[in-house]
Design an enzyme around this catalytic site. Structure first.
Site, PDB file in Angstrom:
ATOM      1  N   ARG A  64       0.859  -1.184   0.000  1.00  0.00           N
ATOM      2  CA  ARG A  64       0.000   0.000   0.000  1.00  0.00           C
ATOM      3  C   ARG A  64       0.895   1.233   0.000  1.00  0.00           C
ATOM      4  NH1 ARG A  64      -4.179   2.140   4.690  1.00  0.00           N
ATOM      5  NH2 ARG A  64      -2.513   3.573   5.200  1.00  0.00           N
TER       6      ARG A  64
ATOM      7  N   TYR B  57      -2.905  11.742   6.579  1.00  0.00           N
ATOM      8  CA  TYR B  57      -3.299  10.512   7.271  1.00  0.00           C
ATOM      9  C   TYR B  57      -2.593   9.321   6.631  1.00  0.00           C
ATOM     10  CZ  TYR B  57      -6.547   7.503   9.845  1.00  0.00           C
ATOM     11  OH  TYR B  57      -7.099   6.588  10.695  1.00  0.00           O
TER      12      TYR B  57
ATOM     13  N   ASP C 290      -5.111   4.043  -0.080  1.00  0.00           N
ATOM     14  CA  ASP C 290      -6.248   4.304   0.811  1.00  0.00           C
ATOM     15  C   ASP C 290      -6.559   5.805   0.809  1.00  0.00           C
ATOM     16  OD1 ASP C 290      -8.113   4.347   2.830  1.00  0.00           O
ATOM     17  OD2 ASP C 290      -6.870   3.307   4.303  1.00  0.00           O
TER      18      ASP C 290
ATOM     19  N   HIS D  64      -9.055   7.066   2.693  1.00  0.00           N
ATOM     20  CA  HIS D  64      -9.577   7.397   4.027  1.00  0.00           C
ATOM     21  C   HIS D  64     -10.852   8.230   3.968  1.00  0.00           C
ATOM     22  CE1 HIS D  64      -6.379   5.524   6.189  1.00  0.00           C
ATOM     23  NE2 HIS D  64      -5.463   6.197   5.519  1.00  0.00           N
TER      24      HIS D  64
ATOM     25  N   GLU E 277      -8.922   2.262  -1.916  1.00  0.00           N
ATOM     26  CA  GLU E 277      -9.690   1.956  -0.700  1.00  0.00           C
ATOM     27  C   GLU E 277     -10.420   3.184  -0.163  1.00  0.00           C
ATOM     28  OE1 GLU E 277      -7.223   0.238   2.325  1.00  0.00           O
ATOM     29  OE2 GLU E 277      -8.515   0.984   3.921  1.00  0.00           O
TER      30      GLU E 277
ATOM     31  N   GLU F 129     -13.800  -1.205   6.234  1.00  0.00           N
ATOM     32  CA  GLU F 129     -13.128  -1.446   7.520  1.00  0.00           C
ATOM     33  C   GLU F 129     -13.967  -0.955   8.692  1.00  0.00           C
ATOM     34  OE1 GLU F 129      -9.445   0.658   6.605  1.00  0.00           O
ATOM     35  OE2 GLU F 129      -9.958   2.210   8.042  1.00  0.00           O
TER      36      GLU F 129
ATOM     37  N   ARG G 268     -13.761  -5.057   3.132  1.00  0.00           N
ATOM     38  CA  ARG G 268     -12.710  -4.970   4.150  1.00  0.00           C
ATOM     39  C   ARG G 268     -13.210  -5.197   5.578  1.00  0.00           C
ATOM     40  NH1 ARG G 268      -8.087  -3.457   4.170  1.00  0.00           N
ATOM     41  NH2 ARG G 268      -8.115  -1.655   5.556  1.00  0.00           N
TER      42      ARG G 268
ATOM     43  N   GLU H  72      -4.651  -7.276   4.941  1.00  0.00           N
ATOM     44  CA  GLU H  72      -3.762  -6.199   5.396  1.00  0.00           C
ATOM     45  C   GLU H  72      -2.918  -6.705   6.568  1.00  0.00           C
ATOM     46  OE1 GLU H  72      -5.819  -2.730   6.839  1.00  0.00           O
ATOM     47  OE2 GLU H  72      -3.981  -1.541   6.959  1.00  0.00           O
TER      48      GLU H  72
ATOM     49  N   TRP I  88     -18.056  14.550   5.253  1.00  0.00           N
ATOM     50  CA  TRP I  88     -18.504  13.176   4.977  1.00  0.00           C
ATOM     51  C   TRP I  88     -17.371  12.219   5.172  1.00  0.00           C
ATOM     52  CZ3 TRP I  88     -19.747  17.015   1.354  1.00  0.00           C
ATOM     53  CH2 TRP I  88     -18.717  17.332   0.452  1.00  0.00           C
TER      54      TRP I  88
HETATM   55  O1  KDG Z   1      -8.513   2.437  13.629  1.00  0.00           O
HETATM   56  C1  KDG Z   1      -8.382   3.047  12.399  1.00  0.00           C
HETATM   57  C2  KDG Z   1      -7.200   2.524  11.659  1.00  0.00           C
HETATM   58  O2  KDG Z   1      -7.071   1.158  11.759  1.00  0.00           O
HETATM   59  C3  KDG Z   1      -7.306   2.916  10.233  1.00  0.00           C
HETATM   60  O3  KDG Z   1      -6.991   4.243  10.124  1.00  0.00           O
HETATM   61  C4  KDG Z   1      -6.362   2.172   9.370  1.00  0.00           C
HETATM   62  O4  KDG Z   1      -7.412   2.986   7.365  1.00  0.00           O
HETATM   63  C5  KDG Z   1      -6.718   2.157   7.940  1.00  0.00           C
HETATM   64  C6  KDG Z   1      -6.189   1.024   7.194  1.00  0.00           C
HETATM   65  O5  KDG Z   1      -6.581   0.890   6.047  1.00  0.00           O
HETATM   66  O6  KDG Z   1      -5.420   0.278   7.765  1.00  0.00           O
HETATM   67 MG    MG Z   2      -8.192   2.094   5.533  1.00  0.00          MG
END
Ligand code: KDG
Ligand code: MG
Length: 402
Positions: free
Chosen positions: A147, A159, A210, A212, A236, A262, A283, A339, A402
């Site tokens: 990743r 992030y 990702d 996020h 992601e 997730e 996920r 992951e 959002w």
């Molecule tokens: O608890 C939140 C994290 O696990 C997250 O930020 C991690 O987005 C994440 C990932 O894809 O591992």
């Molecule tokens: Mg993630």
């Protein structure tokens, strides 16, 4: 075989974890991960006050019945706190069932569908050069999938980009850190990162990214299209998934595969995404989506709709959660990828486990049950301390809407 004891253990060997340990009247123990990052004590209290008293005296062999009893019986269904608590009970009961049978849990789920569990590692850096060095490190260590997250010029903190290169820990402060986000800067910065990674590492390394949950569907369509030349394994969480039909817009604009889930805690969070084939990877995890019993239900629905698994596996899922994930990963027909972020040494000491990393894959333990335990004396040396995930704001200071 009745449940005689239900103990909730909260510890912080580098980060916070909540673990449920069940003991039967004939002395067999089972463990379940109940960690909900940044809201740990809500789950610990739910388990201690509302679930543990109901478990004492129940037949430990009745996994499905206990799941339905806790899910339907509460009246207040779903939600991350409830579903994480149910997950921990379910996981611990599967651990006990495996120990009673003398078999690893994956044998009870139908046996192996594959020899090992392909994982992806986390390369991140403030600059593209730093990212390239990190990707090279993963390739050298045998990873087949990486990743890639990169700092965005003009943004102070991004992030998923951290000073610690082995893993990143977003729950980093006793009050949430506040960060700023600019979609405009992100959309410009990210395609050249993948152009350079592909250029250096060739077409075969699986690359993931990702977002996020930072974009709208139309922006996600644009970033997906702009990354198509680099053949991502997945993009992601391009948008938050509360509005499941929003993913139709993404699909209309890009063939980049989409991974999401997730934060999902039940099949009701993703049934439309799966049935309409709006995503490619789901996920959801054992830990947050109701345990092995409920995640298997989600994954079976996914298998009917060409959606494969890609379970979350950041460090806030304890080795107990990872051991449980691997039992499903190795047995289901529609496994995609897992992951993996290694835990700290202290965490590994508190949670002795039999799974191991080799050749770009995790190899589940062959011990009866899940093949993981908690060393309670070691756990007691690491008391809980609050730690929160960051809050994200737009450039003008608005909390990201959002
Ligand atoms: O608890 C939140 C994290 O696990 C997250 O930020 C991690 O987005 C994440 C990932 O894809 O591992
Ligand atoms: Mg993630």
């Amino acid at each position: 075989m009745k449940i005689a004891d239900a103990k909730v253990i909260v510890c912080r060997p580098g980060r916070n974890f909540v673990t449920l340990k069940l003991t039967t009247d004939d002395g067999i123990t089972g463990v379940g991960d109940a960690t909900l990052n940044g809201r740990e004590l809500a789950v610990a209290t739910y388990l201690r006050e509302h679930v543990a008293p109901l478990l004492i005296g129940r037949d430990a062999a009745r996994i499905e019945d206990t799941w339905q009893y806790l899910f339907q019986g509460a009246y207040w269904r779903r939600g991350p706190v409830t579903m994480t608590a149910i997950a921990a009970v379910d996981t611990a009961l599967w651990d006990i069932k495996g120990k009673v049978a003398g078999l690893p849990v994956y044998q009870l789920l139908g046996g192996r569908s594959r020899d090992d569990v392909t994982v992806y590692g986390h390369a991140n850096g403030e600059t593209v050069d730093e990212v390239l060095t990190q990707v090279a490190g993963y390739v050298e260590r045998g990873y087949r999938a990486v990743r890639v997250q990169c700092g965005i010029p003009g943004l102070e903190k991004t992030y998923g980009v951290s000073a610690d290169k082995l893993f990143y820990e977003p729950a980093d402060a006793p009050r949430p850190t506040e960060t700023r986000w600019s979609t405009r800067r992100y959309l410009t910065a990210i395609p050249p990162v993948f152009a350079r990674v592909r250029d250096q590492f060739g077409p075969h390394l699986a690359l993931l990214h990702d977002v996020h949950h930072r974009l709208t569907p139309i922006e996600a369509g644009r970033v997906g299209a702009s990354l198509e030349p680099y053949g991502l394994y997945w993009l992601e969480d391009p948008v938050p998934a509360d509005l499941q039909e929003g993913f139709r817009i993404i699909r209309q604009h890009t063939t980049t595969p989409i991974a999401v889930g997730e934060v999902f805690n039940s099949i009701w969070d993703c049934h439309q995404l799966i049935r309409e084939q709006l995503i490619d990877y789901i996920r959801a995890t054992v830990v947050h989506a109701g345990g092995i019993t409920h995640l298997r239900r989600i994954l079976d629905l996914a298998a009917l709709h060409h959606v494969r698994s890609g379970s979350h596996g950041a460090t806030d899922l304890s080795p107990v959660g990872m051991a449980a994930a691997l039992q499903l990963d190795v047995s289901i027909p529609n496994f995609g990828i897992q992951e993996y972020m290694p835990h700290t040494e202290e965490t590994d000491q508190v949670f002795p486990h039999g799974y191991r990393f080799a050749d770009g894959a995790l190899h589940p333990s062959d011990e009866p049950g899940l093949g993981v335990d908690i060393d309670e004396a070691a756990a007691a040396r690491y008391p809980y301390a609050p730690a929160y995930l960051p809050v994200n704001r737009l450039e003008d200071g608005t909390v990201h809407p959002w």
